[in-house]
Motif scaffolding. Structure first.
Motif, mmCIF file in Angstrom:
data_model
loop_
_atom_site.group_PDB
_atom_site.id
_atom_site.type_symbol
_atom_site.label_atom_id
_atom_site.label_comp_id
_atom_site.label_asym_id
_atom_site.label_seq_id
_atom_site.Cartn_x
_atom_site.Cartn_y
_atom_site.Cartn_z
ATOM 1 N N LEU A 150 0.864 -1.310 -0.151
ATOM 2 C CA LEU A 150 -0.465 -0.207 -0.504
ATOM 3 C C LEU A 150 0.950 1.188 0.259
ATOM 4 O O LEU A 150 0.693 2.403 -0.436
ATOM 5 C CB LEU A 150 -0.915 -0.106 1.313
ATOM 6 N N PHE A 186 2.434 1.184 -3.116
ATOM 7 C CA PHE A 186 1.630 2.372 -4.787
ATOM 8 C C PHE A 186 1.035 3.585 -4.066
ATOM 9 O O PHE A 186 0.338 4.275 -4.880
ATOM 10 C CB PHE A 186 0.174 1.158 -4.629
ATOM 11 N N THR A 187 0.871 3.871 -2.780
ATOM 12 C CA THR A 187 0.868 5.580 -2.249
ATOM 13 C C THR A 187 1.529 6.606 -3.073
ATOM 14 O O THR A 187 1.073 7.314 -3.724
ATOM 15 C CB THR A 187 0.101 5.615 -1.015
ATOM 16 N N GLN A 244 4.756 4.218 -7.719
ATOM 17 C CA GLN A 244 3.865 2.429 -8.441
ATOM 18 C C GLN A 244 5.119 2.699 -8.634
ATOM 19 O O GLN A 244 4.405 1.619 -9.884
ATOM 20 C CB GLN A 244 2.861 3.674 -9.168
ATOM 21 N N SER A 261 2.738 -3.499 -7.181
ATOM 22 C CA SER A 261 1.385 -3.256 -5.326
ATOM 23 C C SER A 261 -0.216 -2.868 -5.431
ATOM 24 O O SER A 261 -0.587 -4.315 -4.711
ATOM 25 C CB SER A 261 2.209 -1.772 -4.980
ATOM 26 N N TYR A 262 -0.287 -2.726 -6.880
ATOM 27 C CA TYR A 262 -1.546 -2.804 -6.647
ATOM 28 C C TYR A 262 -2.443 -3.550 -6.450
ATOM 29 O O TYR A 262 -4.035 -4.010 -5.884
ATOM 30 C CB TYR A 262 -2.533 -1.776 -7.460
ATOM 31 N N TRP A 284 -8.805 -0.118 -14.518
ATOM 32 C CA TRP A 284 -7.376 -0.394 -15.670
ATOM 33 C C TRP A 284 -7.698 -0.981 -16.491
ATOM 34 O O TRP A 284 -6.911 -0.722 -17.625
ATOM 35 C CB TRP A 284 -6.451 -1.523 -14.707
#
Length: 332
Positions: A134, A137-138, A141, A249-250, A285
């Motif tokens: 998380l 990703f934040t 990326q 990561s997502y 996506w």
């Protein structure tokens, strides 16, 4: 048994129907054009993940002075995975694990303790990996740089080991907190007995972990990490093979969410909730057609393949207990 077969048939029907609803009839022609090497590669990743789990099992059994051949360890892992995806809410997985180890000469209590260790290391991995994914990703990326990826893996290993060690030393506080949470809730006597049994197994598992040398603990967590990284890298590889780049990561985060949702479903393999969740989380996506194609390939690798490859291993290993383990009516 008829009820179980009806549930299994419904599960398979839903897992095929939902991607067709999202992608339409164009999904099937697109499957033919998928590179065979993509399918072979992802299946190889699943096999490598099973090998990591088999090595973890042999390491655990070695810690209690009980040797098991590599092939038998791999068969135990594959049979357990099959039972987990073939039974509602995955209840057949732990029963199969304990039953097969009991057939290898371990007491049921000791086998249950080893399963508790298995779950403790898995929970430790996710408690470490999901916040890390998380954060990546934040804030960043991009994971293309090998040095960044290696650093993240070392952070994951070190943080996970630290959390595991802290849990081992402070498990009494965790159990007391668990008791405080349950006290105001109206929990049935049957569930209380199951929870008490799990707590006893948890304590035995912690005792076994504390008795292991540090190098064994590092290897144990390393094998656990290898298994889950292989399994959770299947979806990114599939999407890359189809020409779609989604942040790893997502994808890691949503697979953790889908795994949890699948455990709550009464259908084998979490069918229905997993497919709907997959489509909802990847819709921003991907267009509907590539989303449906990725869903079919991912579910084949992580669900159908577990059934196809695991069924003969499970039948050979479990023998006459097959029906009892899948229906989970009695303790092994």
């Amino acid at each position: 048994m008829k009820r179980y077969l009806a549930i299994a048939a419904l599960s398979l029907l839903l897992s095929v129907a939902i991607p067709l609803v999202y992608g339409g009839s164009d999904v099937l022609p697109q499957l033919i054009r998928v590179s065979p090497w993509l399918i072979i590669g992802t299946l190889g990743m699943i096999l490598l993940g099973w090998c990591f789990n088999a090595a973890r099992l042999r390491l655990l059994l070695g810690g209690v002075a009980h040797a098991i051949p590599r092939r038998r360890a791999l068969a135990t892992v594959i049979a357990t995975e099959f039972a987990g995806v073939a039974s509602p809410a995955g209840v057949g997985g732990p029963l199969t694990y304990v039953y097969l180890l009991h057939r290898q000469g371990l007491s049921t209590a000791r086998a249950a303790s080893l399963y508790a260790i298995d779950q403790i290391t898995d929970l430790t991995f996710f408690a470490t990996a999901l916040p890390l994914a998380l954060a990546v990703f934040t804030f960043d990326q991009r994971l293309e740089h090998p040095l960044l990826l290696a650093t993240l893996l070392l952070v994951l290993l070190g943080t996970g080991l630290g959390l595991l060690w802290g849990l081992m030393r402070r498990y009494r506080g965790m159990l007391r907190l668990f008791g405080r949470i349950l006290r105001p809730l109206r929990v049935s006597e049957r569930r209380r007995r199951k929870m008490a049994r799990w707590i006893i197994q948890f304590r035995h598992g912690i005792a076994l972990l504390l008795s292991m040398p540090r190098h064994r603990l590092i290897l144990l967590y390393g094998f656990c990490m290898g298994h889950w990284l292989m399994r959770y890298s299947v979806l990114p590889v599939i999407l890359l093979g189809l020409g779609h780049a989604v942040p790893w990561s997502y994808l890691f985060i949503i697979q953790g969410m889908l795994l949890f949702a699948g455990q709550l479903s009464f259908l084998p393999g979490g069918t229905g909730s997993v497919e709907v969740g997959f489509a909802a989380l990847l819709a921003p996506w991907l267009a509907p057609e590539p989303l449906a194609l990725a869903l079919v390939l991912w579910r084949f690798t992580t669900f159908y393949w577990y059934l196809l490859a695991g069924a003969p291993v499970f039948l050979t290993s479990a023998g006459g207990a097959t029906r009892r383990l899948l229906l989970a009516r009695n303790k092994p």
